[in-house]
Write a protein that holds these residues in place. Structure first.
Motif, PDB file in Angstrom:
ATOM      1  N   TYR A  55     -45.342  21.758 -30.686  1.00  0.00           N
ATOM      2  CA  TYR A  55     -47.067  21.694 -30.193  1.00  0.00           C
ATOM      3  C   TYR A  55     -47.375  20.580 -30.319  1.00  0.00           C
ATOM      4  CZ  TYR A  55     -46.392  26.970 -29.722  1.00  0.00           C
ATOM      5  OH  TYR A  55     -45.767  27.737 -28.913  1.00  0.00           O
ATOM      6  N   LYS A  56     -46.959  19.599 -31.191  1.00  0.00           N
ATOM      7  CA  LYS A  56     -47.574  18.290 -31.946  1.00  0.00           C
ATOM      8  C   LYS A  56     -47.667  17.232 -30.359  1.00  0.00           C
ATOM      9  CE  LYS A  56     -47.350  17.429 -37.145  1.00  0.00           C
ATOM     10  NZ  LYS A  56     -47.086  16.378 -37.861  1.00  0.00           N
ATOM     11  N   LYS A  57     -46.520  17.555 -29.075  1.00  0.00           N
ATOM     12  CA  LYS A  57     -46.194  16.972 -28.365  1.00  0.00           C
ATOM     13  C   LYS A  57     -46.760  17.578 -27.432  1.00  0.00           C
ATOM     14  CE  LYS A  57     -41.196  15.369 -29.200  1.00  0.00           C
ATOM     15  NZ  LYS A  57     -40.823  15.381 -28.624  1.00  0.00           N
ATOM     16  N   GLU A  58     -47.466  18.781 -27.451  1.00  0.00           N
ATOM     17  CA  GLU A  58     -48.498  19.618 -26.537  1.00  0.00           C
ATOM     18  C   GLU A  58     -49.832  19.178 -26.751  1.00  0.00           C
ATOM     19  OE1 GLU A  58     -47.315  21.107 -23.770  1.00  0.00           O
ATOM     20  OE2 GLU A  58     -45.371  20.641 -24.073  1.00  0.00           O
ATOM     21  N   LYS A  61     -50.444  16.020 -25.015  1.00  0.00           N
ATOM     22  CA  LYS A  61     -50.460  15.781 -23.447  1.00  0.00           C
ATOM     23  C   LYS A  61     -51.543  15.747 -22.990  1.00  0.00           C
ATOM     24  CE  LYS A  61     -48.024  18.522 -20.939  1.00  0.00           C
ATOM     25  NZ  LYS A  61     -47.060  18.850 -20.781  1.00  0.00           N
ATOM     26  N   ASP A  62     -52.278  17.060 -23.990  1.00  0.00           N
ATOM     27  CA  ASP A  62     -53.078  17.522 -23.784  1.00  0.00           C
ATOM     28  C   ASP A  62     -54.675  16.999 -23.534  1.00  0.00           C
ATOM     29  OD1 ASP A  62     -51.707  20.406 -23.039  1.00  0.00           O
ATOM     30  OD2 ASP A  62     -52.694  20.834 -24.464  1.00  0.00           O
ATOM     31  N   ASN A  63     -54.223  16.440 -24.848  1.00  0.00           N
ATOM     32  CA  ASN A  63     -55.635  14.918 -25.789  1.00  0.00           C
ATOM     33  C   ASN A  63     -55.408  13.770 -24.611  1.00  0.00           C
ATOM     34  OD1 ASN A  63     -56.796  16.236 -27.715  1.00  0.00           O
ATOM     35  ND2 ASN A  63     -55.092  15.910 -28.695  1.00  0.00           N
ATOM     36  N   LYS A  64     -54.328  13.894 -23.482  1.00  0.00           N
ATOM     37  CA  LYS A  64     -54.692  11.823 -22.897  1.00  0.00           C
ATOM     38  C   LYS A  64     -54.724  12.830 -21.457  1.00  0.00           C
ATOM     39  CE  LYS A  64     -50.458   9.944 -24.514  1.00  0.00           C
ATOM     40  NZ  LYS A  64     -49.062   9.876 -23.977  1.00  0.00           N
ATOM     41  N   ALA A  65     -54.298  14.537 -21.024  1.00  0.00           N
ATOM     42  CA  ALA A  65     -55.311  15.097 -19.403  1.00  0.00           C
ATOM     43  C   ALA A  65     -57.116  14.958 -20.185  1.00  0.00           C
ATOM     44  CB  ALA A  65     -54.568  16.528 -19.620  1.00  0.00           C
ATOM     45  N   LEU A  66     -56.960  15.119 -21.566  1.00  0.00           N
ATOM     46  CA  LEU A  66     -58.715  15.470 -21.367  1.00  0.00           C
ATOM     47  C   LEU A  66     -59.055  13.768 -22.012  1.00  0.00           C
ATOM     48  CD1 LEU A  66     -59.205  17.731 -24.364  1.00  0.00           C
ATOM     49  CD2 LEU A  66     -59.847  18.243 -22.157  1.00  0.00           C
ATOM     50  N   LYS A  67     -58.408  12.987 -21.997  1.00  0.00           N
ATOM     51  CA  LYS A  67     -59.378  11.556 -21.778  1.00  0.00           C
ATOM     52  C   LYS A  67     -59.508  11.397 -20.768  1.00  0.00           C
ATOM     53  CE  LYS A  67     -57.754  10.367 -26.369  1.00  0.00           C
ATOM     54  NZ  LYS A  67     -57.123   8.770 -27.005  1.00  0.00           N
ATOM     55  N   LYS A  68     -58.272  11.662 -19.581  1.00  0.00           N
ATOM     56  CA  LYS A  68     -58.585  11.655 -18.313  1.00  0.00           C
ATOM     57  C   LYS A  68     -59.336  12.299 -17.597  1.00  0.00           C
ATOM     58  CE  LYS A  68     -53.508  10.177 -17.465  1.00  0.00           C
ATOM     59  NZ  LYS A  68     -52.540  10.632 -16.715  1.00  0.00           N
TER      60      LYS A  68
END
Length: 107
Positions: A55-58, A61-68
């Motif tokens: 879940y930390k990795k997920e 990954k979601d934080n990177k998508a939100l930054k984009k």
């Protein structure tokens, strides 16, 4: 070499050894804090630690998508790719290849 039952049972004639043996068996198998329960709990802790890492990795990954998606270009790219949105003066042509189409056999 004869097997002598009396020599084997001699330590159990001492009451202290007998009580210690019964106490050891009780603590190992029957007590609420037994070794078996601790083993199960340790396995459960290991499984939960693995889930925690997943879940930390997920989340990363979601934080990177939100930054984009925070800038206009990323948001526009996402809207175009996922929802096939377009500007007023554009046309969209969707090209699907035969091997990418789902058939009744694939479902």
């Amino acid at each position: 070499m004869a097997f002598n039952k009396k020599a084997l049972l001699k330590p159990f004639k001492n009451i202290f050894v007998l009580i210690l043996f019964v106490f050891f068996i009780w603590m190992l198998f029957f007590d609420a804090n037994s070794w078996l329960i601790h083993r199960e709990l340790n396995h459960e802790i290991d499984d939960l630690e693995a889930q925690k890492e997943y879940y930390k990795k997920e989340i990363e990954k979601d934080n990177k998508a939100l930054k984009k998606l925070n800038n206009d270009e990323g948001l526009e790219k996402f809207a175009r790719e996922e929802y096939y949105m377009k500007r007023d003066n554009e046309e969209i042509f969707i090209i699907e290849y035969e091997d990418s189409l789902k058939t009744k056999d694939d479902e």
